[in-house]
Design a protein around this motif. Sequence first.
Motif, PDB file in Angstrom:
ATOM      1  N   VAL A 128       0.841  -1.216  -0.008  1.00 25.12           N
ATOM      2  CA  VAL A 128      -0.093  -0.156   0.003  1.00 25.12           C
ATOM      3  C   VAL A 128       0.817   1.066   0.058  1.00 25.12           C
ATOM      4  O   VAL A 128       1.839   1.229   0.833  1.00 25.12           O
ATOM      5  CB  VAL A 128      -0.902  -0.008   1.399  1.00 25.12           C
ATOM      6  CG1 VAL A 128      -1.683   1.229   1.292  1.00 25.12           C
ATOM      7  CG2 VAL A 128      -1.911  -1.215   1.401  1.00 25.12           C
ATOM      8  N   THR A 129       0.698   1.919  -1.029  1.00 22.36           N
ATOM      9  CA  THR A 129       1.457   3.265  -1.001  1.00 22.36           C
ATOM     10  C   THR A 129       0.613   4.469  -1.183  1.00 22.36           C
ATOM     11  O   THR A 129      -0.387   4.473  -1.747  1.00 22.36           O
ATOM     12  CB  THR A 129       2.265   3.395  -2.281  1.00 22.36           C
ATOM     13  OG1 THR A 129       3.190   2.112  -2.277  1.00 22.36           O
ATOM     14  CG2 THR A 129       3.285   4.650  -2.296  1.00 22.36           C
ATOM     15  N   SER A 130       0.489   5.522  -0.250  1.00 25.03           N
ATOM     16  CA  SER A 130      -0.482   6.710  -0.153  1.00 25.03           C
ATOM     17  C   SER A 130       0.301   7.799  -1.083  1.00 25.03           C
ATOM     18  O   SER A 130       1.565   8.322  -0.444  1.00 25.03           O
ATOM     19  CB  SER A 130      -0.682   7.247   1.038  1.00 25.03           C
ATOM     20  OG  SER A 130      -1.515   7.950   1.327  1.00 25.03           O
ATOM     21  N   ILE A 131      -0.011   8.375  -2.021  1.00 32.96           N
ATOM     22  CA  ILE A 131       0.521   9.209  -2.656  1.00 32.96           C
ATOM     23  C   ILE A 131      -0.328  10.702  -2.698  1.00 32.96           C
ATOM     24  O   ILE A 131      -1.601  10.449  -2.541  1.00 32.96           O
ATOM     25  CB  ILE A 131       1.034   9.048  -4.037  1.00 32.96           C
ATOM     26  CG1 ILE A 131      -0.192   8.854  -4.880  1.00 32.96           C
ATOM     27  CG2 ILE A 131       2.037   7.985  -3.992  1.00 32.96           C
ATOM     28  CD1 ILE A 131       0.301   8.502  -6.487  1.00 32.96           C
ATOM     29  N   ALA A 132       0.095  11.745  -2.764  1.00 34.47           N
ATOM     30  CA  ALA A 132      -0.893  13.107  -3.226  1.00 34.47           C
ATOM     31  C   ALA A 132      -0.370  13.708  -4.515  1.00 34.47           C
ATOM     32  O   ALA A 132       1.029  14.052  -4.680  1.00 34.47           O
ATOM     33  CB  ALA A 132      -0.573  14.127  -2.059  1.00 34.47           C
ATOM     34  N   VAL A 133      -1.239  13.947  -5.370  1.00 35.31           N
ATOM     35  CA  VAL A 133      -1.036  14.458  -6.572  1.00 35.31           C
ATOM     36  C   VAL A 133      -1.485  16.118  -6.532  1.00 35.31           C
ATOM     37  O   VAL A 133      -2.448  16.472  -6.516  1.00 35.31           O
ATOM     38  CB  VAL A 133      -1.579  13.949  -7.950  1.00 35.31           C
ATOM     39  CG1 VAL A 133      -1.304  14.616  -9.144  1.00 35.31           C
ATOM     40  CG2 VAL A 133      -1.356  12.557  -8.095  1.00 35.31           C
ATOM     41  N   LYS A 134      -0.207  16.944  -6.564  1.00 34.61           N
ATOM     42  CA  LYS A 134      -0.537  18.211  -6.083  1.00 34.61           C
ATOM     43  C   LYS A 134      -1.723  18.964  -7.047  1.00 34.61           C
ATOM     44  O   LYS A 134      -1.511  18.725  -8.541  1.00 34.61           O
ATOM     45  CB  LYS A 134       0.793  19.194  -6.533  1.00 34.61           C
ATOM     46  CG  LYS A 134       1.945  18.934  -5.182  1.00 34.61           C
ATOM     47  CD  LYS A 134       3.089  19.615  -5.319  1.00 34.61           C
ATOM     48  CE  LYS A 134       4.136  18.833  -4.575  1.00 34.61           C
ATOM     49  NZ  LYS A 134       5.175  18.727  -5.031  1.00 34.61           N
TER      50      LYS A 134
END
Length: 375
Positions: free
Chosen positions: A291-297
């Motif tokens: 599981v990887t949590s990312i944020a796309v600006k």
Amino acid sequence: MIYLDNAATTKPCGEAKKAVIQGLECFGNPSSLHRAGLEAELLVSHARAVIAEALGASEEEIYFTSGATESNNTAVFGAYKAHGKRRKRIVTTSVEHPAVKNPVDELEKQGCEVVRISPDENGEINSRDIFAAVNEDTFLVSCMLVNNETGYVLPVEKAFSMIKKKYPDVLTHCDCVQGFMKLPVKAKKLCADMISLSGHKVCGPKGIGALYVKKGVHVPPFMLGGGQEKGFRSGTESVPLICGFGAAVEKLSPLVSENYERVSGLQRYLIEKCTENGGISVNSRGGSPYVTSIAVKGLKSEVLLHYLEKREIYVSSGSACSKGKKSSVLKEFNYPTENLDSTLRISFSFESSREDVDGLMEGISAAQQALCRIR
Ligand code: PLP
């Protein structure tokens, strides 16, 4: 199709599908005394033995349920029924899945004192903080192994072993749904009295799970009726689903460390690609590689999710259960506020590939070009 939402559910493997059909064809009731019943009972016993072995437990310690939600409810309410009259405190974390959080909240309304341990400023939960919250009035400690939204691995073994040394009567429960068949989960090593598992997170069917209850630990049943599962979980066993769950575990169990290595490499590749993109920050590091949590600006999660969906790329905006609602768990992990609305959860299965990651990154880049320009 690029499916990267495996923390929500996994694609059933071929072995599980075949086993479900076998369980449907062998239609006897496992409780019946004739041969048709016995054949069904043998299939259930085989699946139970497989799951017990994978968990380093004995067969008598595995009870089939309708899924991890039921397992968690059984554990929390069962602990309360067994001990809640004399002791009042529950220790848990602020990042539990709703299937633990909501039963615990309910017991709080009924007069229990609940201590919820939160991640520190670095997003880490300290085992000593969990231990320190336990006192003579505590009857249950419930702590998940892998957080479903971020992949963060909680220090359950350390916390539970300290607790059991000082307070052997306190019941320890671990929701292992996102860790089972992904990390080497062994019941004794974890020092857990109860462990919740789910079939559909490990390439098995939906609607089936299990609760491990350590031999000698007595919690009353949640479901009353015909006395199946040694009286602990009444209701005719779902032979097809149990067979499917068992077959999936039989397939994955010998591959846990091999898959872990491969998926770790895949997560490193994903993080490298996110860094190269420049407009993506990685929320979670160093936890489960699945599981990887990312944020796309600059892009809202839901907008991006549906953009990707049009390209047949499936990811999640948080957890499947938080559907549209803002995640309180991500806030608990102290991610930057500006990331909270633009978080995506990328979750791998043992079958995920670099091509999947490449496809995802192309999809995100296209969204950045198309949607950031419109805004
Ligand atoms: N616990 C965790 C950590 C989960 O991720 C989930 C499912 O998302 C559950 C419990 C509930 O499992 P089930 O769908 O088998 O009821």
